[in-house]
Design a protein around this motif. Structure first.
Motif, PDB file in Angstrom:
ATOM      1  N   SER A 117      43.450 -12.130 -21.147  1.00 45.00           N
ATOM      2  CA  SER A 117      43.933 -11.091 -20.764  1.00 45.00           C
ATOM      3  C   SER A 117      43.817  -9.767 -21.699  1.00 45.00           C
ATOM      4  CB  SER A 117      44.834 -10.990 -20.137  1.00 45.00           C
ATOM      5  OG  SER A 117      46.153 -11.391 -20.863  1.00 45.00           O
ATOM      6  N   GLU A 118      43.855 -10.076 -23.048  1.00 47.97           N
ATOM      7  CA  GLU A 118      43.985  -8.947 -24.052  1.00 47.97           C
ATOM      8  C   GLU A 118      42.681  -8.820 -24.980  1.00 47.97           C
ATOM      9  OE1 GLU A 118      46.582  -7.071 -24.073  1.00 47.97           O
ATOM     10  OE2 GLU A 118      47.033  -8.275 -22.470  1.00 47.97           O
ATOM     11  N   SER A 119      41.557  -9.430 -24.338  1.00 49.00           N
ATOM     12  CA  SER A 119      40.428  -9.537 -25.071  1.00 49.00           C
ATOM     13  C   SER A 119      39.864  -8.083 -25.204  1.00 49.00           C
ATOM     14  CB  SER A 119      39.322 -10.240 -24.506  1.00 49.00           C
ATOM     15  OG  SER A 119      39.019 -10.108 -23.211  1.00 49.00           O
ATOM     16  N   GLY A 120      39.987  -7.117 -24.436  1.00 47.43           N
ATOM     17  CA  GLY A 120      39.191  -5.901 -24.135  1.00 47.43           C
ATOM     18  C   GLY A 120      37.985  -6.032 -23.509  1.00 47.43           C
ATOM     19  N   PRO A 121      36.868  -5.195 -23.738  1.00 42.31           N
ATOM     20  CA  PRO A 121      35.879  -5.206 -23.058  1.00 42.31           C
ATOM     21  C   PRO A 121      34.721  -6.316 -23.458  1.00 42.31           C
ATOM     22  CG  PRO A 121      35.580  -3.423 -24.694  1.00 42.31           C
ATOM     23  CD  PRO A 121      37.133  -4.065 -24.699  1.00 42.31           C
ATOM     24  N   VAL A 122      34.959  -6.976 -24.415  1.00 45.34           N
ATOM     25  CA  VAL A 122      33.882  -8.162 -25.273  1.00 45.34           C
ATOM     26  C   VAL A 122      34.989  -9.436 -25.549  1.00 45.34           C
ATOM     27  CG1 VAL A 122      32.230  -8.710 -26.820  1.00 45.34           C
ATOM     28  CG2 VAL A 122      32.311  -6.228 -25.808  1.00 45.34           C
ATOM     29  N   CYS A 123      34.511 -10.455 -25.156  1.00 44.34           N
ATOM     30  CA  CYS A 123      34.945 -11.896 -25.875  1.00 44.34           C
ATOM     31  C   CYS A 123      34.551 -11.924 -27.022  1.00 44.34           C
ATOM     32  CB  CYS A 123      34.876 -12.692 -24.849  1.00 44.34           C
ATOM     33  SG  CYS A 123      36.033 -14.352 -24.969  1.00 44.34           S
ATOM     34  N   GLU A 124      35.067 -11.822 -28.327  1.00 47.25           N
ATOM     35  CA  GLU A 124      34.439 -11.799 -29.621  1.00 47.25           C
ATOM     36  C   GLU A 124      34.080 -13.038 -29.915  1.00 47.25           C
ATOM     37  OE1 GLU A 124      33.880  -8.866 -31.229  1.00 47.25           O
ATOM     38  OE2 GLU A 124      34.881  -7.662 -29.849  1.00 47.25           O
ATOM     39  N   LEU A 125      32.809 -13.029 -30.587  1.00 49.01           N
ATOM     40  CA  LEU A 125      32.146 -14.264 -30.888  1.00 49.01           C
ATOM     41  C   LEU A 125      33.197 -15.312 -31.613  1.00 49.01           C
ATOM     42  CD1 LEU A 125      29.990 -16.037 -31.164  1.00 49.01           C
ATOM     43  CD2 LEU A 125      28.975 -14.883 -33.116  1.00 49.01           C
ATOM     44  N   TYR A 127      36.311 -15.551 -31.441  1.00 47.40           N
ATOM     45  CA  TYR A 127      37.345 -16.090 -30.582  1.00 47.40           C
ATOM     46  C   TYR A 127      36.466 -17.037 -29.616  1.00 47.40           C
ATOM     47  CZ  TYR A 127      40.559 -16.859 -26.884  1.00 47.40           C
ATOM     48  OH  TYR A 127      41.480 -17.380 -25.785  1.00 47.40           O
ATOM     49  N   GLN A 128      35.394 -16.959 -29.284  1.00 47.01           N
ATOM     50  CA  GLN A 128      34.819 -17.688 -28.308  1.00 47.01           C
ATOM     51  C   GLN A 128      34.686 -19.166 -28.979  1.00 47.01           C
ATOM     52  OE1 GLN A 128      31.765 -16.955 -25.633  1.00 47.01           O
ATOM     53  NE2 GLN A 128      32.096 -14.570 -25.941  1.00 47.01           N
ATOM     54  N   SER A 129      34.235 -19.252 -30.432  1.00 46.13           N
ATOM     55  CA  SER A 129      33.872 -20.397 -30.861  1.00 46.13           C
ATOM     56  C   SER A 129      35.457 -21.233 -31.575  1.00 46.13           C
ATOM     57  CB  SER A 129      33.189 -20.300 -31.967  1.00 46.13           C
ATOM     58  OG  SER A 129      33.504 -19.079 -33.069  1.00 46.13           O
ATOM     59  N   SER A 130      36.565 -20.671 -31.249  1.00 39.18           N
ATOM     60  CA  SER A 130      37.776 -20.754 -31.753  1.00 39.18           C
ATOM     61  C   SER A 130      38.724 -22.072 -31.066  1.00 39.18           C
ATOM     62  CB  SER A 130      38.671 -19.584 -31.916  1.00 39.18           C
ATOM     63  OG  SER A 130      39.160 -19.326 -30.800  1.00 39.18           O
ATOM     64  N   GLU A 135      42.103 -24.098 -26.633  1.00 38.49           N
ATOM     65  CA  GLU A 135      43.428 -24.307 -26.032  1.00 38.49           C
ATOM     66  C   GLU A 135      43.721 -23.477 -24.666  1.00 38.49           C
ATOM     67  OE1 GLU A 135      45.615 -23.628 -29.649  1.00 38.49           O
ATOM     68  OE2 GLU A 135      45.370 -25.456 -30.473  1.00 38.49           O
ATOM     69  N   ALA A 136      43.182 -22.282 -24.794  1.00 38.20           N
ATOM     70  CA  ALA A 136      43.487 -21.473 -23.717  1.00 38.20           C
ATOM     71  C   ALA A 136      42.852 -21.887 -22.235  1.00 38.20           C
ATOM     72  CB  ALA A 136      42.854 -20.083 -23.859  1.00 38.20           C
ATOM     73  N   VAL A 137      41.450 -22.364 -22.340  1.00 37.77           N
ATOM     74  CA  VAL A 137      40.681 -22.864 -21.425  1.00 37.77           C
ATOM     75  C   VAL A 137      41.313 -24.445 -20.926  1.00 37.77           C
ATOM     76  CG1 VAL A 137      38.374 -23.997 -20.586  1.00 37.77           C
ATOM     77  CG2 VAL A 137      38.738 -21.977 -21.768  1.00 37.77           C
ATOM     78  N   HIS A 138      41.737 -25.178 -22.080  1.00 40.24           N
ATOM     79  CA  HIS A 138      42.332 -26.497 -21.586  1.00 40.24           C
ATOM     80  C   HIS A 138      43.763 -26.479 -20.978  1.00 40.24           C
ATOM     81  CE1 HIS A 138      40.418 -29.772 -23.826  1.00 40.24           C
ATOM     82  NE2 HIS A 138      39.506 -29.001 -23.564  1.00 40.24           N
ATOM     83  N   THR A 163      27.223 -20.188 -24.601  1.00 40.37           N
ATOM     84  CA  THR A 163      27.151 -21.492 -25.247  1.00 40.37           C
ATOM     85  C   THR A 163      27.951 -21.719 -26.335  1.00 40.37           C
ATOM     86  OG1 THR A 163      25.276 -20.651 -26.195  1.00 40.37           O
ATOM     87  CG2 THR A 163      24.872 -21.681 -24.064  1.00 40.37           C
ATOM     88  N   MET A 164      28.389 -20.449 -26.833  1.00 43.66           N
ATOM     89  CA  MET A 164      29.260 -20.598 -28.085  1.00 43.66           C
ATOM     90  C   MET A 164      30.576 -21.434 -27.849  1.00 43.66           C
ATOM     91  SD  MET A 164      27.725 -19.623 -30.437  1.00 43.66           S
ATOM     92  CE  MET A 164      28.714 -19.640 -31.712  1.00 43.66           C
ATOM     93  N   SER A 165      31.039 -20.978 -26.751  1.00 45.11           N
ATOM     94  CA  SER A 165      32.445 -21.820 -26.190  1.00 45.11           C
ATOM     95  C   SER A 165      31.894 -23.261 -25.962  1.00 45.11           C
ATOM     96  CB  SER A 165      33.183 -21.032 -25.238  1.00 45.11           C
ATOM     97  OG  SER A 165      33.812 -20.016 -25.558  1.00 45.11           O
TER      98      SER A 165
END
Length: 174
Positions: A117-125, A127-130, A135-138, A163-165
């Protein structure tokens, strides 16, 4: 004359009801035809939330497979679900969002993943690979299993930057 006006009023009300009924049927976006959907949201740390849209083929149950869908850049789509369908998102024309109705079946359901929810307009790379993304998706998965406890397989599908995530999540899963 009064009888005629009374019958006209009944006919008019019936026509209004038919028009309104058909208008509601026509409001289902093509990407949601045949689907029953629910917005699932879980709390994360720092007052953030993680959301996903669970899509199930209407009239099905006892699904065996959950397909987790992670859309492309900017990977932030802020879904709005009303009356059991995804009616609006920031990634309106995204292929993966539109294609989900072709992926779900009698055995397969899908979970379309938004960025936190606090990502802003872009889900940063980064974060996507973190690990935090994984854990958030799980955290969404137990909510899905409450609704569909027969799930015994989970697939990850990402397109473009998504695909990074989908590539990193299994590596973080220890």
């Amino acid at each position: 004359m009064k009888q005629f006006l009374g019958k006209l009023a009944v006919v008019s009300l019936a026509l209004v009801w038919i028009v309104l009924s058909n208008a509601n049927a026509d409001n289902v976006p093509k990407h949601a035809e045949g689907l029953q959907e629910v917005l699932i949201t879980v709390n994360l740390e720092d007052q953030r939330t993680q959301s996903g849209v669970l899509s199930v083929k209407k009239g099905t149950k006892n699904h065996s497979t959950l397909v987790v869908l992670i859309p492309r850049y900017p990977a932030v789509f802020r879904p709005v679900v009303k009356n059991g369908i995804l009616v609006r998102s920031k990634l309106k024309g995204n292929f993966l969002i539109r294609a989900r109705r072709h992926l779900v079946s009698n055995n397969i359901i899908s979970l379309l993943i938004d960025c936190h929810s606090e990502s802003g307009p872009v889900c940063e790379l980064d974060y996507q690979s973190s690990t935090q993304r994984q854990e958030a998706v799980h955290k969404l998965i137990p909510k899905v299993l409450e609704l569909s406890p027969s799930i015994n397989k989970i697939w990850l599908i990402g397109t473009s930057m998504g695909t990074m995530s989908s590539a990193f999540m299994p590596q973080h899963d220890k």
